[in-house]
Design a protein around this motif. Structure first.
Motif, mmCIF file in Angstrom:
data_model
loop_
_atom_site.group_PDB
_atom_site.id
_atom_site.type_symbol
_atom_site.label_atom_id
_atom_site.label_comp_id
_atom_site.label_asym_id
_atom_site.label_seq_id
_atom_site.Cartn_x
_atom_site.Cartn_y
_atom_site.Cartn_z
ATOM 1 N N CYS A 78 0.974 -1.184 -0.074
ATOM 2 C CA CYS A 78 -0.044 -0.129 0.048
ATOM 3 C C CYS A 78 0.808 1.122 0.144
ATOM 4 O O CYS A 78 1.591 1.324 0.865
ATOM 5 C CB CYS A 78 -1.072 -0.040 1.427
ATOM 6 N N TYR A 79 0.863 1.849 -1.250
ATOM 7 C CA TYR A 79 1.623 3.359 -1.111
ATOM 8 C C TYR A 79 1.290 4.191 0.007
ATOM 9 O O TYR A 79 2.393 4.925 0.289
ATOM 10 C CB TYR A 79 1.493 3.847 -2.607
ATOM 11 N N VAL A 80 0.338 4.242 0.613
ATOM 12 C CA VAL A 80 -0.018 5.424 1.523
ATOM 13 C C VAL A 80 0.704 4.929 2.778
ATOM 14 O O VAL A 80 1.339 5.906 3.525
ATOM 15 C CB VAL A 80 -1.505 5.114 1.995
ATOM 16 N N HIS A 81 0.852 3.750 3.226
ATOM 17 C CA HIS A 81 1.642 3.396 4.278
ATOM 18 C C HIS A 81 2.996 3.199 4.188
ATOM 19 O O HIS A 81 3.813 3.384 4.984
ATOM 20 C CB HIS A 81 1.096 2.166 5.118
ATOM 21 N N CYS A 114 2.412 -0.692 7.244
ATOM 22 C CA CYS A 114 3.511 0.196 7.008
ATOM 23 C C CYS A 114 4.812 -0.672 7.163
ATOM 24 O O CYS A 114 4.760 -1.846 7.268
ATOM 25 C CB CYS A 114 3.809 1.068 8.712
ATOM 26 N N GLY A 115 5.947 0.126 6.780
ATOM 27 C CA GLY A 115 7.182 -0.799 6.788
ATOM 28 C C GLY A 115 7.488 -1.580 8.131
ATOM 29 O O GLY A 115 7.305 -0.997 9.241
ATOM 30 N N LEU A 116 8.397 -2.628 7.946
ATOM 31 C CA LEU A 116 8.489 -3.254 9.328
ATOM 32 C C LEU A 116 9.513 -2.471 10.163
ATOM 33 O O LEU A 116 9.307 -2.506 11.511
ATOM 34 C CB LEU A 116 9.362 -4.618 8.809
ATOM 35 N N ILE A 132 -0.710 8.925 18.294
ATOM 36 C CA ILE A 132 -0.513 9.282 17.048
ATOM 37 C C ILE A 132 -0.995 8.304 16.190
ATOM 38 O O ILE A 132 -0.798 6.975 16.438
ATOM 39 C CB ILE A 132 1.119 9.373 17.125
ATOM 40 N N ILE A 133 -2.010 8.665 15.253
ATOM 41 C CA ILE A 133 -2.437 7.565 14.256
ATOM 42 C C ILE A 133 -1.825 7.401 13.172
ATOM 43 O O ILE A 133 -1.591 8.265 12.293
ATOM 44 C CB ILE A 133 -3.986 8.157 14.139
ATOM 45 N N GLY A 134 -1.238 6.209 13.006
ATOM 46 C CA GLY A 134 -0.337 5.986 11.630
ATOM 47 C C GLY A 134 -1.042 5.066 10.622
ATOM 48 O O GLY A 134 -0.549 3.800 10.477
ATOM 49 N N THR A 135 -1.982 5.769 10.166
ATOM 50 C CA THR A 135 -2.756 5.063 9.029
ATOM 51 C C THR A 135 -3.494 6.181 8.123
ATOM 52 O O THR A 135 -3.223 7.530 8.348
ATOM 53 C CB THR A 135 -3.890 4.024 9.411
ATOM 54 N N SER A 153 1.119 11.541 9.619
ATOM 55 C CA SER A 153 1.621 12.109 8.480
ATOM 56 C C SER A 153 0.626 12.590 7.652
ATOM 57 O O SER A 153 -0.713 11.753 7.321
ATOM 58 C CB SER A 153 2.409 11.434 7.547
ATOM 59 N N SER A 154 0.385 13.985 7.343
ATOM 60 C CA SER A 154 -0.950 14.519 6.621
ATOM 61 C C SER A 154 -0.726 13.775 5.056
ATOM 62 O O SER A 154 -1.846 14.010 4.527
ATOM 63 C CB SER A 154 -0.704 15.946 6.359
ATOM 64 N N SER A 155 0.341 13.287 4.671
ATOM 65 C CA SER A 155 0.400 12.752 3.301
ATOM 66 C C SER A 155 -0.016 11.510 3.385
ATOM 67 O O SER A 155 -0.092 10.672 2.287
ATOM 68 C CB SER A 155 2.020 12.700 2.927
ATOM 69 N N MET A 156 -0.287 10.844 4.376
ATOM 70 C CA MET A 156 -1.184 9.496 4.385
ATOM 71 C C MET A 156 -2.500 9.374 3.790
ATOM 72 O O MET A 156 -3.517 9.221 4.581
ATOM 73 C CB MET A 156 -1.022 8.646 5.797
ATOM 74 N N GLN A 157 -2.515 9.776 2.750
ATOM 75 C CA GLN A 157 -3.998 9.882 2.016
ATOM 76 C C GLN A 157 -3.956 9.068 0.903
ATOM 77 O O GLN A 157 -3.246 8.953 0.029
ATOM 78 C CB GLN A 157 -4.322 11.376 1.652
#
Length: 213
Positions: A82-85, A111-113, A139-142, A163-167
């Motif tokens: 998934c490119y977002v994560h 997300c990456g390992l 902190i919400i990481g998705t 990150s605000s880029s996680m769209q």
């Protein structure tokens, strides 16, 4: 790589393998799999598959790497994610955590390992919601859509997006106006091929069978 033709070729190389498919995948891919999993139960499910059984895990290699880490199993995987994560580097996760040291960093296993290993907790979406219900700082990481929902649902909580880029561009194609239009006009019906629907059903049923639920 994440298409049914590629999976069929992979199955030809490993004909006796259990094929575990992440539920948020195309219907055609789930139909080519032997069992479906979720991000919440993927580790438990793989742990319950006999140790001498090969496992093909599709389509997300990041979830697969997390499952490998947690289970000690070697999985056969696609080179897809998934490119977002995947776009979130460890350095960014560390910087946000340093800025909010008293907040729990929650990340999705897509997300990456390295990011998963750094996080305070690796969670499915539902597990993130459960965590925020119990604790005040996170902190919400998705995908940022979940952060927005949580902020609206729990305005008293202190929440920060990783990150605000996680769209996700595809998810953002849908909105309330389009949903209302679909409901009012009973349009945009999704019709699955009967064979694909039946194969998906078998894959889902096998998940319940393996997990005993």
């Amino acid at each position: 790589m994440q298409n049914p033709v590629s999976l069929r070729r992979l199955r030809e190389l490993h004909p006796d393998a259990e094929v575990v498919c992440y539920v948020n995948s195309p219907a055609t891919l789930k139909a080519e799999s032997t069992v479906t999993c979720t991000s919440a139960n993927c580790v438990d499910l793989v742990n319950r598959i006999p140790a001498d059984k090969e496992i093909i895990f599709v389509p997300d290699r990041n979830i697969g790497k997390w499952v490998e880490h947690k289970t000690g199993r070697k999985l056969i995987m696609f080179d897809s994610y998934c490119y977002v994560h995947h776009r979130i580097p460890l350095e960014e996760a560390k910087a946000v955590k340093e800025k909010y040291p008293d907040y729990s960093l929650l990340v999705h296993p897509e997300c990456g390992l390295d990011v998963c290993l750094f996080a305070d907790k690796v969670c499915s979406t539902s597990q993130m919601i459960d965590f925020v219900q119990q604790y005040d700082r996170a902190i919400i990481g998705t995908e940022t859509g979940l952060y927005e929902q949580l902020r609206h649902r729990f305005p008293e909580k202190s929440l920060v997006p990783l990150s605000s880029s996680m769209q996700c561009e595809d998810m953002k194609l849908n909105n309330l106006e389009l949903a209302l239009h679909t409901l009012e006009n009973e349009s945009n019906e999704v019709v699955l091929d009967e064979e694909i629907a039946e194969a998906m059903g078998r894959s889902l049923a096998r998940m319940s069978e393996i997990l005993g639920s």
